[in-house]
Design an enzyme around this catalytic site. Structure first.
Site, mmCIF file in Angstrom:
data_model
loop_
_atom_site.group_PDB
_atom_site.id
_atom_site.type_symbol
_atom_site.label_atom_id
_atom_site.label_comp_id
_atom_site.label_asym_id
_atom_site.label_seq_id
_atom_site.Cartn_x
_atom_site.Cartn_y
_atom_site.Cartn_z
ATOM 1 N N GLU A 158 0.828 -1.197 0.000
ATOM 2 C CA GLU A 158 0.000 0.000 0.000
ATOM 3 C C GLU A 158 0.873 1.262 0.000
ATOM 4 O O GLU A 158 2.066 1.196 -0.247
ATOM 5 C CB GLU A 158 -0.939 -0.035 1.209
ATOM 6 C CG GLU A 158 -1.978 -1.150 1.167
ATOM 7 C CD GLU A 158 -3.044 -0.928 0.098
ATOM 8 O OE1 GLU A 158 -3.148 0.200 -0.425
ATOM 9 O OE2 GLU A 158 -3.767 -1.897 -0.214
ATOM 10 N N CYS A 218 1.187 1.872 4.763
ATOM 11 C CA CYS A 218 1.075 0.465 4.371
ATOM 12 C C CYS A 218 -0.337 -0.076 4.576
ATOM 13 O O CYS A 218 -0.540 -1.293 4.608
ATOM 14 C CB CYS A 218 2.095 -0.399 5.118
ATOM 15 S SG CYS A 218 3.804 0.122 4.860
#
EC number: 2.3.1.181
Length: 230
Positions: free
Chosen positions: A85, A180
């Protein structure tokens, strides 16, 4: 030259760089990767550097984890081909980009991710700190705070992207994202445990631990003519 303690090491070129714009480093990685796809006999590479402030998203990243309007252009944001991410890079964060041919090691991406974590864990041990893994997540934590993020891309078993270790960054940039995509686990930096620590001193230990974990002989090198920052 940095050697592991194991015999019969692979050679790995070490490019110790300073502050480099993200897109320049990304283009450099792509060039190194493509060269090795065409000629797998070329030596492996480890790039160590820092970036100016920039946000990057993995190819499948969810933009809901970004707390600002990307279209406003207030912050530098790039979507790239790594997994994972959104994350944040800035000065004071030491970034490592290994360009490795995993056919020389083990053709196993989970193994490779655990090896990158092991590099960071060993670096922390140098400072008397106990790095931790958390099941189902990738990265390294210290007392519940994530100090190292990892995201990779592999093409024909040759790697790019890598790890980012928070040494002494300005942590405010992380407040604009859900790092993330993990909302319940905060990020941290080594400076919280070791005031005054710098990327410059950590570089040596990262290189040393990388050589040990992957069983390589690091040869400090300079970029060749094919790399010309734009």
């Amino acid at each position: 030259m940095i050697r592991s303690k194991e015999p019969h090491n692979n050679l790995c070129l070490l490019y110790n760089q300073g502050l480099m714009p993200y897109l320049d480093a990304h283009r450099w990685q792509r060039s190194l990767l493509n060269e090795r796809i065409h000629d797998p006999s070329l030596d492996d590479v480890l790039i160590l550097l820092e970036h100016p402030p920039v946000y990057t998203l993995g190819q499948g990243s969810n933009s809901d984890f970004i707390k600002f309007d990307i279209d406003q252009g207030e912050y530098d944001v790039h979507r790239v081909e790594r997994g994972g991410e959104v994350t944040y890079h800035c000065p004071g964060q030491l970034v490592g980009y290994p360009i490795l041919n995993l056919q020389r090691y083990r053709k196993d991406l989970h193994w490779y991710l655990r090896q990158l974590e092991e590099v960071i864990i060993r670096v922390l041990t140098v400072y008397g700190l106990q790095g931790e893994r958390i099941p189902a997540f990738t990265g390294v934590w210290l007392q519940g705070r994530k100090v190292a993020a990892i995201g990779i891309k592999v093409s024909r078993w040759i790697t790019m992207h890598g790890f980012a270790l928070n040494v002494c960054p300005d942590m405010k940039g992380f407040e604009r994202i859900v790092p993330c995509g993990i909302s319940d686990k905060p990020v941290g930096s080594l400076a919280e445990w070791i005031p005054g620590i710098t990327c410059q001193e950590v570089r040596f230990y990262v290189a040393q631990c990388f050589a040990e974990v992957f069983g390589v002989e690091l040869i400090e090198s300079q970029p060749q003519d094919f790399f010309r920052p734009e």
